[in-house]
Write a protein that holds these residues in place. Sequence first.
Motif, PDB file in Angstrom:
ATOM      1  N   LEU A 125      54.118  44.382  38.894  1.00 54.81           N
ATOM      2  CA  LEU A 125      53.164  43.589  38.125  1.00 54.81           C
ATOM      3  C   LEU A 125      53.532  43.596  36.639  1.00 54.81           C
ATOM      4  O   LEU A 125      53.524  42.555  35.968  1.00 54.81           O
ATOM      5  CB  LEU A 125      51.765  44.177  38.334  1.00 54.81           C
ATOM      6  N   CYS A 141      51.004  37.983  41.889  1.00 57.37           N
ATOM      7  CA  CYS A 141      50.204  38.965  42.609  1.00 57.37           C
ATOM      8  C   CYS A 141      49.686  38.371  43.913  1.00 57.37           C
ATOM      9  O   CYS A 141      49.722  39.014  44.965  1.00 57.37           O
ATOM     10  CB  CYS A 141      49.032  39.350  41.713  1.00 57.37           C
ATOM     11  N   ALA A 195      51.302  40.767  46.465  1.00 59.40           N
ATOM     12  CA  ALA A 195      50.587  42.058  46.523  1.00 59.40           C
ATOM     13  C   ALA A 195      50.539  42.628  47.938  1.00 59.40           C
ATOM     14  O   ALA A 195      50.806  43.814  48.148  1.00 59.40           O
ATOM     15  CB  ALA A 195      49.185  41.911  45.951  1.00 59.40           C
ATOM     16  N   ARG A 243      45.013  48.379  50.844  1.00 61.17           N
ATOM     17  CA  ARG A 243      44.094  48.592  49.720  1.00 61.17           C
ATOM     18  C   ARG A 243      42.826  47.847  50.092  1.00 61.17           C
ATOM     19  O   ARG A 243      42.862  46.655  50.375  1.00 61.17           O
ATOM     20  CB  ARG A 243      44.670  48.012  48.427  1.00 61.17           C
ATOM     21  N   TYR A 272      36.076  42.471  46.654  1.00 60.45           N
ATOM     22  CA  TYR A 272      37.484  42.133  46.813  1.00 60.45           C
ATOM     23  C   TYR A 272      37.825  40.785  46.168  1.00 60.45           C
ATOM     24  O   TYR A 272      36.962  39.938  45.967  1.00 60.45           O
ATOM     25  CB  TYR A 272      37.842  42.093  48.307  1.00 60.45           C
ATOM     26  N   ARG A 273      39.118  40.639  45.883  1.00 59.63           N
ATOM     27  CA  ARG A 273      39.650  39.359  45.401  1.00 59.63           C
ATOM     28  C   ARG A 273      40.232  38.602  46.586  1.00 59.63           C
ATOM     29  O   ARG A 273      39.915  37.451  46.797  1.00 59.63           O
ATOM     30  CB  ARG A 273      40.730  39.627  44.338  1.00 59.63           C
ATOM     31  N   ASN A 274      41.060  39.283  47.376  1.00 61.11           N
ATOM     32  CA  ASN A 274      41.607  38.688  48.593  1.00 61.11           C
ATOM     33  C   ASN A 274      40.765  39.177  49.777  1.00 61.11           C
ATOM     34  O   ASN A 274      40.686  40.382  50.022  1.00 61.11           O
ATOM     35  CB  ASN A 274      43.068  39.137  48.754  1.00 61.11           C
ATOM     36  N   ASN A 304      41.402  42.094  52.060  1.00 62.71           N
ATOM     37  CA  ASN A 304      41.292  43.482  51.605  1.00 62.71           C
ATOM     38  C   ASN A 304      39.865  44.014  51.661  1.00 62.71           C
ATOM     39  O   ASN A 304      39.570  45.042  51.060  1.00 62.71           O
ATOM     40  CB  ASN A 304      41.796  43.595  50.164  1.00 62.71           C
ATOM     41  N   ILE A 336      40.748  54.348  44.203  1.00 65.67           N
ATOM     42  CA  ILE A 336      41.536  53.622  43.190  1.00 65.67           C
ATOM     43  C   ILE A 336      40.607  53.348  42.013  1.00 65.67           C
ATOM     44  O   ILE A 336      39.588  52.659  42.172  1.00 65.67           O
ATOM     45  CB  ILE A 336      42.051  52.266  43.732  1.00 65.67           C
ATOM     46  N   MET A 372      45.083  48.893  31.766  1.00 64.30           N
ATOM     47  CA  MET A 372      45.944  47.726  32.001  1.00 64.30           C
ATOM     48  C   MET A 372      45.429  46.773  33.087  1.00 64.30           C
ATOM     49  O   MET A 372      45.891  45.651  33.221  1.00 64.30           O
ATOM     50  CB  MET A 372      47.378  48.154  32.333  1.00 64.30           C
ATOM     51  N   CYS A 373      44.443  47.207  33.852  1.00 63.29           N
ATOM     52  CA  CYS A 373      43.904  46.364  34.920  1.00 63.29           C
ATOM     53  C   CYS A 373      42.798  45.435  34.403  1.00 63.29           C
ATOM     54  O   CYS A 373      42.434  44.464  35.081  1.00 63.29           O
ATOM     55  CB  CYS A 373      43.322  47.220  36.039  1.00 63.29           C
ATOM     56  N   CYS A 418      42.654  41.507  34.248  1.00 68.55           N
ATOM     57  CA  CYS A 418      42.448  40.726  35.475  1.00 68.55           C
ATOM     58  C   CYS A 418      41.221  41.155  36.275  1.00 68.55           C
ATOM     59  O   CYS A 418      40.778  40.427  37.160  1.00 68.55           O
ATOM     60  CB  CYS A 418      43.674  40.813  36.373  1.00 68.55           C
ATOM     61  N   HIS A 419      40.686  42.357  36.030  1.00 70.41           N
ATOM     62  CA  HIS A 419      39.528  42.833  36.807  1.00 70.41           C
ATOM     63  C   HIS A 419      38.354  43.263  35.918  1.00 70.41           C
ATOM     64  O   HIS A 419      37.339  43.724  36.422  1.00 70.41           O
ATOM     65  CB  HIS A 419      39.932  44.035  37.684  1.00 70.41           C
ATOM     66  N   TYR A 475      41.354  32.021  43.266  1.00 72.33           N
ATOM     67  CA  TYR A 475      40.401  32.789  44.080  1.00 72.33           C
ATOM     68  C   TYR A 475      38.978  32.308  43.788  1.00 72.33           C
ATOM     69  O   TYR A 475      38.239  32.955  43.046  1.00 72.33           O
ATOM     70  CB  TYR A 475      40.499  34.285  43.764  1.00 72.33           C
ATOM     71  N   ARG A 515      37.430  51.033  41.829  1.00 76.39           N
ATOM     72  CA  ARG A 515      37.825  49.638  42.084  1.00 76.39           C
ATOM     73  C   ARG A 515      38.053  49.380  43.564  1.00 76.39           C
ATOM     74  O   ARG A 515      37.816  48.280  44.072  1.00 76.39           O
ATOM     75  CB  ARG A 515      39.092  49.350  41.255  1.00 76.39           C
TER      76      ARG A 515
HETATM   77  C1  HEC Z   1      47.849  40.009  36.467  1.00 75.12           C
HETATM   78  C2  HEC Z   1      46.524  40.260  36.962  1.00 75.12           C
HETATM   79  C3  HEC Z   1      46.222  41.590  37.617  1.00 75.12           C
HETATM   80  C4  HEC Z   1      46.316  42.832  37.046  1.00 75.12           C
HETATM   81  C5  HEC Z   1      46.806  43.196  35.660  1.00 75.12           C
HETATM   82  C6  HEC Z   1      45.832  43.752  38.067  1.00 75.12           C
HETATM   83  N1  HEC Z   1      45.462  43.082  39.205  1.00 75.12           N
HETATM   84 FE1  HEC Z   1      44.634  43.897  40.866  1.00 75.12          FE
HETATM   85  N2  HEC Z   1      44.706  42.099  41.777  1.00 75.12           N
HETATM   86  C7  HEC Z   1      45.114  40.921  41.179  1.00 75.12           C
HETATM   87  C8  HEC Z   1      45.168  39.879  42.186  1.00 75.12           C
HETATM   88  C9  HEC Z   1      45.571  38.425  41.967  1.00 75.12           C
HETATM   89  C10 HEC Z   1      44.774  40.481  43.412  1.00 75.12           C
HETATM   90  C11 HEC Z   1      44.681  39.823  44.783  1.00 75.12           C
HETATM   91  C12 HEC Z   1      46.031  39.977  45.482  1.00 75.12           C
HETATM   92  C13 HEC Z   1      46.120  39.260  46.815  1.00 75.12           C
HETATM   93  O1  HEC Z   1      45.743  38.093  46.896  1.00 75.12           O
HETATM   94  O2  HEC Z   1      46.594  39.897  47.783  1.00 75.12           O
HETATM   95  C14 HEC Z   1      44.495  41.876  43.101  1.00 75.12           C
HETATM   96  C15 HEC Z   1      44.075  42.804  44.064  1.00 75.12           C
HETATM   97  C16 HEC Z   1      43.787  44.118  43.778  1.00 75.12           C
HETATM   98  C17 HEC Z   1      43.290  45.067  44.752  1.00 75.12           C
HETATM   99  C18 HEC Z   1      43.093  44.836  46.250  1.00 75.12           C
HETATM  100  C19 HEC Z   1      41.670  44.524  46.599  1.00 75.12           C
HETATM  101  C20 HEC Z   1      41.275  43.104  46.317  1.00 75.12           C
HETATM  102  O3  HEC Z   1      40.385  42.951  45.490  1.00 75.12           O
HETATM  103  O4  HEC Z   1      41.844  42.164  46.918  1.00 75.12           O
HETATM  104  C21 HEC Z   1      43.095  46.239  44.091  1.00 75.12           C
HETATM  105  C22 HEC Z   1      42.564  47.543  44.678  1.00 75.12           C
HETATM  106  C23 HEC Z   1      43.502  46.022  42.722  1.00 75.12           C
HETATM  107  N3  HEC Z   1      43.908  44.723  42.558  1.00 75.12           N
HETATM  108  C24 HEC Z   1      43.482  46.996  41.762  1.00 75.12           C
HETATM  109  C25 HEC Z   1      44.118  46.853  40.523  1.00 75.12           C
HETATM  110  C26 HEC Z   1      44.344  47.950  39.612  1.00 75.12           C
HETATM  111  C27 HEC Z   1      43.891  49.385  39.841  1.00 75.12           C
HETATM  112  C28 HEC Z   1      45.031  47.426  38.547  1.00 75.12           C
HETATM  113  C29 HEC Z   1      45.586  48.164  37.361  1.00 75.12           C
HETATM  114  C30 HEC Z   1      46.508  49.258  37.647  1.00 75.12           C
HETATM  115  C31 HEC Z   1      45.194  46.003  38.784  1.00 75.12           C
HETATM  116  N4  HEC Z   1      44.640  45.696  40.002  1.00 75.12           N
HETATM  117  C32 HEC Z   1      45.786  45.122  37.911  1.00 75.12           C
HETATM  118  C33 HEC Z   1      45.433  40.734  39.851  1.00 75.12           C
HETATM  119  C34 HEC Z   1      45.685  41.757  38.959  1.00 75.12           C
END
Ligand code: HEC
Length: 187
Positions: A48, A64, A68, A84, A89-91, A94, A134, A139-140, A143-144, A163, A177
């Motif tokens: 990422l 992602c 992912a 995960r 959830y986003r996806n 999951n 988690i 840094m997350c 996006c979250h 999404y 998370r």
């Molecule tokens: C650039 C944007 C971005 C960042 C920065 C990011 N994520 Fe995500 N994250 C996403 C996206 C997009 C998905 C959905 C992925 C998919 O469709 O499989 C996701 C999915 C996840 C999921 C899986 C569950 C779900 O909601 O689908 C987890 C857990 C997660 N992220 C945790 C983190 C953590 C902890 C961090 C920091 C270390 C982080 N993410 C940083 C964009 C991001």
Amino acid sequence: MMNRILFGWLLVLLAACQTEPQEKPDEYYLKYGDSLSAVAFQTIRGALQTAIADSGIEKAVRYCQLNALSLTHQFNTDSIKISRLAERYRNPQNQLTAESQPVWESYQSAIATGDSLHSVIVRTTHQVDYYKPILLQAMCSSCHGQPDSNIPASLLSVIDSLYPNDLAKGFSEGELRGVWQIRFQLP
Ligand code: HEC
């Protein structure tokens, strides 16, 4: 009479020998799960960070979306499956399962009572499930995190278009998370 008693004992011993060598203690799975989840986390976070550095955070969301799940599953084997899971959830692939829900709830009660969160092992007849919390890192947040303060408007619109039913925004740093689930299939 003596022989029958001895034979009885022999059966008990044999039964014990047959089951015991297969049984690995929880510590074995905790260590195994800790190393696998650490490697998987470093892989996803590293990929990422590279995607963000190479093409910017908005394109990294698309990256992602495309990668992912396969990045997570690349460590799977015939008998080990890594996921995960998250309540928000986003996806949708999951989302928490019936088996992971009680673990999620135990983490929520630990948070409510101020206890720290640990990896846990849940056993059923044919499998051993490892779970690890988690937590959201700084840094997350882009996006979250909070849509009005952490996520830039242009990024927010990319996330919402990819999404439309996203539930994975609005988290604060340190918040729970999601969870790693590593399922070990028993022979
Ligand atoms: C650039 C944007 C971005 C960042 C920065 C990011 N994520 Fe995500 N994250 C996403 C996206 C997009 C998905 C959905 C992925 C998919 O469709 O499989 C996701 C999915 C996840 C999921 C899986 C569950 C779900 O909601 O689908 C987890 C857990 C997660 N992220 C945790 C983190 C953590 C902890 C961090 C920091 C270390 C982080 N993410 C940083 C964009 C991001």
